[in-house]
Design a protein around this motif. Structure first.
Motif, PDB file in Angstrom:
ATOM      1  N   ARG A  90      -8.060  -0.165 -10.888  1.00  0.00           N
ATOM      2  CA  ARG A  90      -7.625   0.295  -9.509  1.00  0.00           C
ATOM      3  C   ARG A  90      -6.069  -0.100  -9.433  1.00  0.00           C
ATOM      4  NH1 ARG A  90     -11.333  -2.295  -5.256  1.00  0.00           N
ATOM      5  NH2 ARG A  90     -10.692  -4.211  -6.552  1.00  0.00           N
ATOM      6  N   ARG A  91      -5.374  -0.798 -10.061  1.00  0.00           N
ATOM      7  CA  ARG A  91      -4.176  -1.162 -10.171  1.00  0.00           C
ATOM      8  C   ARG A  91      -3.367  -0.016 -10.382  1.00  0.00           C
ATOM      9  NH1 ARG A  91      -4.125  -6.490 -13.256  1.00  0.00           N
ATOM     10  NH2 ARG A  91      -3.977  -5.326 -14.885  1.00  0.00           N
ATOM     11  N   ARG A  92      -3.822   0.729 -11.405  1.00  0.00           N
ATOM     12  CA  ARG A  92      -3.118   2.065 -11.782  1.00  0.00           C
ATOM     13  C   ARG A  92      -3.054   3.040 -10.724  1.00  0.00           C
ATOM     14  NH1 ARG A  92       0.889   3.747 -13.936  1.00  0.00           N
ATOM     15  NH2 ARG A  92       0.636   5.783 -14.923  1.00  0.00           N
ATOM     16  N   LEU A  93      -4.195   3.000 -10.187  1.00  0.00           N
ATOM     17  CA  LEU A  93      -4.025   3.923  -9.021  1.00  0.00           C
ATOM     18  C   LEU A  93      -3.243   3.539  -7.689  1.00  0.00           C
ATOM     19  CD1 LEU A  93      -8.184   4.560  -8.635  1.00  0.00           C
ATOM     20  CD2 LEU A  93      -6.422   6.072  -9.360  1.00  0.00           C
ATOM     21  N   ILE A  94      -3.165   2.194  -7.456  1.00  0.00           N
ATOM     22  CA  ILE A  94      -2.106   1.663  -6.463  1.00  0.00           C
ATOM     23  C   ILE A  94      -0.850   1.903  -7.140  1.00  0.00           C
ATOM     24  CG2 ILE A  94      -1.303  -0.501  -5.507  1.00  0.00           C
ATOM     25  CD1 ILE A  94      -4.396  -1.456  -5.434  1.00  0.00           C
ATOM     26  N   CYS A  95      -0.519   2.037  -8.436  1.00  0.00           N
ATOM     27  CA  CYS A  95       0.943   2.270  -8.925  1.00  0.00           C
ATOM     28  C   CYS A  95       1.258   3.876  -8.583  1.00  0.00           C
ATOM     29  CB  CYS A  95       0.980   1.965 -10.591  1.00  0.00           C
ATOM     30  SG  CYS A  95       0.736   0.197 -10.905  1.00  0.00           S
ATOM     31  N   ASN A  96       0.095   4.688  -8.695  1.00  0.00           N
ATOM     32  CA  ASN A  96       0.498   6.020  -8.051  1.00  0.00           C
ATOM     33  C   ASN A  96       0.959   6.205  -6.673  1.00  0.00           C
ATOM     34  OD1 ASN A  96       0.075   6.856 -10.805  1.00  0.00           O
ATOM     35  ND2 ASN A  96      -1.964   7.224 -10.310  1.00  0.00           N
ATOM     36  N   SER A 101       5.148   7.594  -3.010  1.00  0.00           N
ATOM     37  CA  SER A 101       5.884   7.018  -1.697  1.00  0.00           C
ATOM     38  C   SER A 101       6.773   6.024  -1.947  1.00  0.00           C
ATOM     39  CB  SER A 101       4.674   6.799  -0.945  1.00  0.00           C
ATOM     40  OG  SER A 101       3.817   5.629  -1.397  1.00  0.00           O
ATOM     41  N   SER A 102       6.308   4.850  -1.454  1.00  0.00           N
ATOM     42  CA  SER A 102       7.383   3.805  -1.498  1.00  0.00           C
ATOM     43  C   SER A 102       6.687   2.504  -1.712  1.00  0.00           C
ATOM     44  CB  SER A 102       8.333   3.850  -0.254  1.00  0.00           C
ATOM     45  OG  SER A 102       7.693   3.413   0.961  1.00  0.00           O
ATOM     46  N   TYR A 103       7.335   1.362  -1.878  1.00  0.00           N
ATOM     47  CA  TYR A 103       6.668   0.164  -2.003  1.00  0.00           C
ATOM     48  C   TYR A 103       6.543  -0.388  -0.363  1.00  0.00           C
ATOM     49  CZ  TYR A 103       6.394  -5.070  -2.866  1.00  0.00           C
ATOM     50  OH  TYR A 103       5.853  -6.157  -2.638  1.00  0.00           O
ATOM     51  N   ALA A 104       7.348   0.117   0.583  1.00  0.00           N
ATOM     52  CA  ALA A 104       6.946  -0.294   2.178  1.00  0.00           C
ATOM     53  C   ALA A 104       5.682   0.555   2.497  1.00  0.00           C
ATOM     54  CB  ALA A 104       8.038   0.239   2.907  1.00  0.00           C
ATOM     55  N   ALA A 105       5.242   1.680   1.862  1.00  0.00           N
ATOM     56  CA  ALA A 105       4.141   2.298   2.326  1.00  0.00           C
ATOM     57  C   ALA A 105       2.975   1.563   1.486  1.00  0.00           C
ATOM     58  CB  ALA A 105       4.134   3.846   1.613  1.00  0.00           C
ATOM     59  N   LEU A 106       2.917   1.079   0.475  1.00  0.00           N
ATOM     60  CA  LEU A 106       2.058   0.376  -0.191  1.00  0.00           C
ATOM     61  C   LEU A 106       1.753  -0.899   0.487  1.00  0.00           C
ATOM     62  CD1 LEU A 106       0.042  -0.297  -2.796  1.00  0.00           C
ATOM     63  CD2 LEU A 106       2.091  -1.294  -3.804  1.00  0.00           C
ATOM     64  N   SER A 107       2.772  -1.625   0.915  1.00  0.00           N
ATOM     65  CA  SER A 107       2.731  -2.764   1.753  1.00  0.00           C
ATOM     66  C   SER A 107       1.971  -2.782   2.993  1.00  0.00           C
ATOM     67  CB  SER A 107       3.924  -3.429   2.045  1.00  0.00           C
ATOM     68  OG  SER A 107       4.787  -3.724   0.725  1.00  0.00           O
ATOM     69  N   ILE A 108       2.260  -1.664   3.803  1.00  0.00           N
ATOM     70  CA  ILE A 108       1.735  -1.337   5.026  1.00  0.00           C
ATOM     71  C   ILE A 108       0.246  -0.915   4.894  1.00  0.00           C
ATOM     72  CG2 ILE A 108       1.681   0.310   6.996  1.00  0.00           C
ATOM     73  CD1 ILE A 108       3.756  -1.959   7.184  1.00  0.00           C
ATOM     74  N   ALA A 109      -0.141  -0.182   3.857  1.00  0.00           N
ATOM     75  CA  ALA A 109      -1.527   0.258   3.698  1.00  0.00           C
ATOM     76  C   ALA A 109      -2.161  -0.887   3.218  1.00  0.00           C
ATOM     77  CB  ALA A 109      -1.404   1.258   2.335  1.00  0.00           C
ATOM     78  N   GLY A 110      -1.603  -1.930   2.584  1.00  0.00           N
ATOM     79  CA  GLY A 110      -2.460  -3.103   2.032  1.00  0.00           C
ATOM     80  C   GLY A 110      -2.702  -4.068   3.254  1.00  0.00           C
ATOM     81  N   ALA A 111      -1.507  -4.153   4.326  1.00  0.00           N
ATOM     82  CA  ALA A 111      -1.627  -4.879   5.553  1.00  0.00           C
ATOM     83  C   ALA A 111      -2.989  -4.336   6.462  1.00  0.00           C
ATOM     84  CB  ALA A 111      -0.414  -4.986   6.076  1.00  0.00           C
ATOM     85  N   VAL A 112      -3.229  -3.035   6.574  1.00  0.00           N
ATOM     86  CA  VAL A 112      -4.113  -2.503   7.475  1.00  0.00           C
ATOM     87  C   VAL A 112      -5.324  -2.490   6.762  1.00  0.00           C
ATOM     88  CG1 VAL A 112      -4.884  -0.101   8.165  1.00  0.00           C
ATOM     89  CG2 VAL A 112      -2.302  -0.751   8.238  1.00  0.00           C
ATOM     90  N   LEU A 113      -5.500  -2.416   5.425  1.00  0.00           N
ATOM     91  CA  LEU A 113      -6.592  -2.760   4.853  1.00  0.00           C
ATOM     92  C   LEU A 113      -7.287  -4.078   4.903  1.00  0.00           C
ATOM     93  CD1 LEU A 113      -6.409  -0.434   1.428  1.00  0.00           C
ATOM     94  CD2 LEU A 113      -7.965  -0.231   3.203  1.00  0.00           C
ATOM     95  N   SER A 114      -6.441  -4.933   5.015  1.00  0.00           N
ATOM     96  CA  SER A 114      -6.948  -6.582   5.153  1.00  0.00           C
ATOM     97  C   SER A 114      -7.465  -6.776   6.478  1.00  0.00           C
ATOM     98  CB  SER A 114      -5.444  -7.335   4.902  1.00  0.00           C
ATOM     99  OG  SER A 114      -4.639  -7.223   6.073  1.00  0.00           O
ATOM    100  N   LEU A 115      -7.108  -5.822   7.510  1.00  0.00           N
ATOM    101  CA  LEU A 115      -7.550  -6.025   8.932  1.00  0.00           C
ATOM    102  C   LEU A 115      -9.168  -5.695   8.767  1.00  0.00           C
ATOM    103  CD1 LEU A 115      -4.826  -4.516  11.063  1.00  0.00           C
ATOM    104  CD2 LEU A 115      -5.624  -6.867  10.910  1.00  0.00           C
TER     105      LEU A 115
END
Length: 132
Positions: A90-96, A101-115
Motif C-alpha cells: 500500500r505504500r506505493r499507492l500512498i506514494c502516488n 497532490s502534496s505531502y500536506a494532502a497526505l498528512s491531512i488524509a492520514g489524520a482524518v483516517l486515524s479518527l
C-alpha cells in the motif's frame, strides 16, 4: 524501548484507551505534518516522532486486543504479522497520492483516517479486557 512502556500502559490503563490514544496521536501528527514550515525542522521532526509513537501505541494495543480475542491454539498473531508486512504494498499507492497532490494532502488524509479508530474501538466494545 517505547514498546516496553507502551506494553505497560496497555496493561495498566487498557487496550481501548491506548487504541484511542493511538488515533489521537496520529491525528496530531498528521495535522502537524501538514503545517508548512520555512527553515525550522521542529514541526516536521515533532510530527515524525508523534507518527512513530502513535504507530507504536496502535500496534501494541492492537496486538493485545488480538491476543485477548483469540484462543491460544490459533495462529492469529502470526497471520496478522504477515498481513502487516504485506501492507507495505500500500505504500506505493500512498506514494502516488504525494506524487499527484502534496505531502500536506497526505498528512491531512492520514489524520482524518486515524479518527476512524475511535468509533471502531467504541463500537467493538473493546473496553472489556481480560485481567492480566
Amino acid at each position: 524501548m517505547p514498546s516496553l512502556v507502551t506494553g505497560f500502559l496497555v496493561d495498566k490503563i487498557g487496550r481501548a484507551v491506548m487504541a484511542i490514544a493511538s488515533a489521537i496521536t496520529l491525528l496530531v501528527s498528521g495535522i502537524l505534518a501538514a503545517i508548512p514550515t520555512d527553515d525550522s525542522m521542529v514541526v516536521p521532526i515533532t510530527a515524525l516522532v508523534l507518527l512513530g509513537l502513535g504507530w507504536n501505541f496502535g500496534l501494541i494495543s492492537g496486538t493485545a486486543i488480538l491476543v485477548d480475542a483469540t484462543p491460544r491454539s490459533t495462529q492469529a498473531q502470526g497471520s496478522v504479522d504477515v498481513l502487516i508486512a504485506l501492507s507495505g504494498v500500500r505504500r506505493r499507492l500512498i506514494c502516488n497520492v504525494v506524487a499527484h497532490s502534496s505531502y500536506a494532502a497526505l498528512s491531512i488524509a492520514g489524520a482524518v483516517l486515524s479518527l476512524l479508530f475511535i468509533p471502531i474501538v467504541i463500537w467493538a466494545g473493546i473496553n472489556k479486557q481480560s485481567k492480566v
